[in-house]
Design a protein around this motif. Sequence first.
Motif, PDB file in Angstrom:
ATOM      1  N   THR A 194       0.849  -1.186   0.000  1.00 29.01           N
ATOM      2  CA  THR A 194       0.000   0.000   0.000  1.00 29.01           C
ATOM      3  C   THR A 194       0.880   1.230   0.000  1.00 29.01           C
ATOM      4  O   THR A 194       1.760   1.377   0.864  1.00 29.01           O
ATOM      5  N   ILE A 195       0.648   2.113  -0.951  1.00 29.77           N
ATOM      6  CA  ILE A 195       1.443   3.333  -1.049  1.00 29.77           C
ATOM      7  C   ILE A 195       1.229   4.190   0.198  1.00 29.77           C
ATOM      8  O   ILE A 195       0.095   4.427   0.625  1.00 29.77           O
ATOM      9  N   GLY A 196       2.329   4.620   0.785  1.00 35.50           N
ATOM     10  CA  GLY A 196       2.260   5.491   1.950  1.00 35.50           C
ATOM     11  C   GLY A 196       2.058   4.789   3.274  1.00 35.50           C
ATOM     12  O   GLY A 196       2.030   5.419   4.329  1.00 35.50           O
ATOM     13  N   ALA A 197       1.904   3.463   3.235  1.00 34.88           N
ATOM     14  CA  ALA A 197       1.671   2.741   4.497  1.00 34.88           C
ATOM     15  C   ALA A 197       2.955   2.636   5.299  1.00 34.88           C
ATOM     16  O   ALA A 197       4.049   2.604   4.774  1.00 34.88           O
TER      17      ALA A 197
END
Length: 197
Positions: A194-197
């Motif tokens: 997940t992007i930004g996780a």
Amino acid sequence: MRRIIVLSFITLDGVMQAPGGPEEDPSEGFKYGGWVAPYGDESSGETMQKILEPADLLLGRKTFDIWENYWPQHAEQWPGVNEVTKYVLSGTRTDSSWNNCVFLSGVEDIEKLKNSAGSDIKIWGSSKVVQLLLQHHMVDEFWLMIHPVVLGKGKRLFDDGSMPASFKLAESTITSTGVIMANYKLAGEVKTGTIGA
């Protein structure tokens, strides 16, 4: 085990049909044959010399039909092309007067070839063979020459049947005409997150 390396001129939208000239492959009404010609420069020539180092070749029948009528008379442009072994996947051809040709009938023959001892095997053109190999997870490496042009229609290198895999960039160059010449090597399974996780 032998590595299988796919080498392809492609457009931004993935078309790889008839890069070399107008008469190369006009099938299905393709009218942009020779789309690579305007993009040559010194940098691409140097990389192509390395890519064209002699190796056994695996070709589809249509690419082979084109090549057997061209390369025997133009070998000075590609030293060694007449001497290497040309493996041809075909359901219709079984022989040729071109030197060192071996005809294969199916994916099982390619699997045996890949699992044999010997040098790398390079594939030029041959979209159907490349797609078959991608379906069976048999491509180890790509050399993609990505050209800054969109053609809309034409045979494509990739289809929906490819087995998921990740590749790592091993080498690249950008030419003065905007062609990205990139060498990708098989890296393993596809990873997600997940992007930004």
